[in-house]
Design an enzyme around this catalytic site. Structure first.
Site, PDB file in Angstrom:
ATOM      1  CB  SER A 102     -28.289  40.503 -23.375  1.00  0.00           C
ATOM      2  OG  SER A 102     -28.360  39.943 -24.471  1.00  0.00           O
TER       3      SER A 102
ATOM      4  CG  HIS B  20     -25.533  43.025 -26.606  1.00  0.00           C
ATOM      5  ND1 HIS B  20     -24.295  43.310 -26.939  1.00  0.00           N
ATOM      6  CD2 HIS B  20     -25.834  41.681 -26.995  1.00  0.00           C
ATOM      7  CE1 HIS B  20     -23.749  42.077 -27.656  1.00  0.00           C
ATOM      8  NE2 HIS B  20     -24.799  41.127 -27.476  1.00  0.00           N
TER       9      HIS B  20
ATOM     10  CG  MET C 244     -28.652  35.253 -32.899  1.00  0.00           C
ATOM     11  SD  MET C 244     -28.840  34.231 -31.716  1.00  0.00           S
ATOM     12  CE  MET C 244     -28.160  34.946 -30.370  1.00  0.00           C
TER      13      MET C 244
ATOM     14  CG  HIS D   6     -23.036  40.430 -31.017  1.00  0.00           C
ATOM     15  ND1 HIS D   6     -23.082  39.300 -30.120  1.00  0.00           N
ATOM     16  CD2 HIS D   6     -22.176  39.886 -31.920  1.00  0.00           C
ATOM     17  CE1 HIS D   6     -22.283  38.525 -30.129  1.00  0.00           C
ATOM     18  NE2 HIS D   6     -21.877  38.621 -31.111  1.00  0.00           N
TER      19      HIS D   6
ATOM     20  CG  MET E  80     -23.726  36.782 -33.290  1.00  0.00           C
ATOM     21  SD  MET E  80     -24.415  36.068 -31.697  1.00  0.00           S
ATOM     22  CE  MET E  80     -25.724  37.406 -31.489  1.00  0.00           C
TER      23      MET E  80
ATOM     24  CG  MET F 249     -18.736  35.701 -29.020  1.00  0.00           C
ATOM     25  SD  MET F 249     -20.123  36.668 -28.304  1.00  0.00           S
ATOM     26  CE  MET F 249     -20.966  35.225 -27.423  1.00  0.00           C
TER      27      MET F 249
ATOM     28  N   GLY G  14     -25.042  32.272 -29.562  1.00  0.00           N
ATOM     29  CA  GLY G  14     -26.464  31.449 -30.059  1.00  0.00           C
ATOM     30  C   GLY G  14     -27.521  31.374 -29.169  1.00  0.00           C
TER      31      GLY G  14
ATOM     32  N   GLY H 134     -27.814  32.045 -21.311  1.00  0.00           N
ATOM     33  CA  GLY H 134     -28.282  30.990 -20.273  1.00  0.00           C
ATOM     34  C   GLY H 134     -27.058  29.766 -20.394  1.00  0.00           C
TER      35      GLY H 134
ATOM     36  CG  ASP I  20     -22.306  38.802 -25.743  1.00  0.00           C
ATOM     37  OD1 ASP I  20     -23.277  38.341 -24.798  1.00  0.00           O
ATOM     38  OD2 ASP I  20     -22.659  38.653 -26.753  1.00  0.00           O
ATOM     39  N   GLY I  21     -21.557  36.693 -22.606  1.00  0.00           N
ATOM     40  CA  GLY I  21     -21.820  35.268 -22.162  1.00  0.00           C
ATOM     41  C   GLY I  21     -21.502  34.905 -21.010  1.00  0.00           C
TER      42      GLY I  21
ATOM     43  N   GLY J  74     -27.054  39.694 -19.353  1.00  0.00           N
ATOM     44  CA  GLY J  74     -28.212  38.805 -19.781  1.00  0.00           C
ATOM     45  C   GLY J  74     -28.716  38.080 -18.215  1.00  0.00           C
TER      46      GLY J  74
HETATM   47  C1  DX5 Z   1     -25.436  36.347 -27.305  1.00  0.00           C
HETATM   48  C2  DX5 Z   1     -26.064  36.868 -26.042  1.00  0.00           C
HETATM   49  C3  DX5 Z   1     -26.018  36.132 -24.911  1.00  0.00           C
HETATM   50  C4  DX5 Z   1     -26.649  36.389 -23.721  1.00  0.00           C
HETATM   51  C5  DX5 Z   1     -25.892  36.913 -22.375  1.00  0.00           C
HETATM   52  O1  DX5 Z   1     -24.577  36.973 -27.884  1.00  0.00           O
HETATM   53  O2  DX5 Z   1     -25.561  38.358 -26.122  1.00  0.00           O
HETATM   54  O3  DX5 Z   1     -24.680  35.672 -24.567  1.00  0.00           O
HETATM   55  O4  DX5 Z   1     -27.735  37.072 -23.743  1.00  0.00           O
HETATM   56  O5  DX5 Z   1     -26.653  36.389 -21.204  1.00  0.00           O
HETATM   57  P1  DX5 Z   1     -26.399  35.215 -20.476  1.00  0.00           P
HETATM   58  O6  DX5 Z   1     -25.171  34.457 -21.170  1.00  0.00           O
HETATM   59  O7  DX5 Z   1     -26.081  35.616 -19.252  1.00  0.00           O
HETATM   60  O8  DX5 Z   1     -27.566  34.610 -20.483  1.00  0.00           O
HETATM   61 ZN    ZN Z   2     -24.730  39.283 -28.129  1.00  0.00          ZN
END
Ligand code: DX5
Ligand code: ZN
Length: 223
Positions: A8, A33, A37, A66, A68, A137, A142, A145, A176-177, A198
């Site tokens: 990501s 990725h 947004m 992606h 959003m 998701m 959004g 972390g 994702d997430g 991420g």
């Molecule tokens: C949003 C992103 C996040 C993020 C994933 O669509 O794609 O979900 O970068 O990384 P984490 O949740 O591990 O920080």
């Molecule tokens: Zn994403």
């Protein structure tokens, strides 16, 4: 189905991005990725249209874009799309989701239907011919972390069964997430094959991308 890792880029070190891109190529990551947004569909801003153009010129790794954004059907022209890219649009973001997915197919990219944690899996049923993957998701979109919404693991398993029993075993599940090493293993067992990496895995401070990627690959190869 090959398990793919999609770093990501909103979590990348922007002051060192050129070197990170070279590292992704050296390590053979499958996808990159890119979170887009708009401050309306989700309460944040991240990456943008010019960044996609620059990445297309800088790397051959397919992008995993992606979207959003509110009403993506009216905005697909804003984006430079390259054959082989994956593009996900949210079920919740437009009343014309089928038209939007069909337009993506027409543009030569792989259409993905994204669904928020609160959206039931049955919404995919009438869109199966239009998609190459479903993006589940596992946090509310959004921000990086956040903590996993636990019921999304079972949601992935139920979705895998739905896709297989409807005769679409080739449709992939992306998650994702909060894809930590532990969560990634559970999601992989449940039937996911694309993992957005991420802050929970690839970008853990103090450990190298190479080391974290190796660990994540080992986690998703369970089964
Ligand atoms: C949003 C992103 C996040 C993020 C994933 O669509 O794609 O979900 O970068 O990384 P984490 O949740 O591990 O920080
Ligand atoms: Zn994403």
């Amino acid at each position: 189905m090959k398990k793919k890792i999609s770093p990501s880029l909103m979590c990348a070190d922007f002051l060192n991005l050129g070197a990170e891109l070279k590292e992704y190529e050296r390590l053979g990551v499958d996808l990159l990725h890119i979170d887009i947004m708009d401050g309306v569909f989700v309460p944040n801003y991240t990456l943008g249209t010019d960044f996609i153009k620059k990445l297309h010129r800088a790397t051959k790794i397919p992008l995993d874009i992606h979207l959003m954004i509110d009403r993506p059907d009216a905005k697909l022209d804003y984006f430079e799309l390259r054959a082989g890219d994956y593009v996900s649009v949210h079920y919740e973001s437009t009343p014309h989701i089928q038209r939007t997915l069909a337009a993506l197919r027409q543009a030569g990219v792989k259409p993905i239907l994204a669904i928020n944690p609160g959206t039931p899996i049955c919404v995919v049923e009438d869109l199966l011919p239009d998609i190459d993957a479903v993006l589940v998701m596992t946090v509310n979109p959004g921000y990086a972390g956040q903590k996993l919404i636990p019921q999304t693991i079972d949601k992935i398993a139920r979705l895998r069964r739905l896709l297989d029993s409807a005769g679409y075993p080739e449709i992939e599940i992306e998650c994702d997430g909060n894809i930590s090493f532990d969560n990634a293993a559970k999601m992989s067992r449940a039937g996911a094959s694309i993992f957005v990496a991420g802050t929970s895995s690839l970008y853990i401070d103090g450990t190298s991308l190479e080391e974290n990627l190796k660990k994540l690959r080992a986690a998703v190869e369970v089964e």
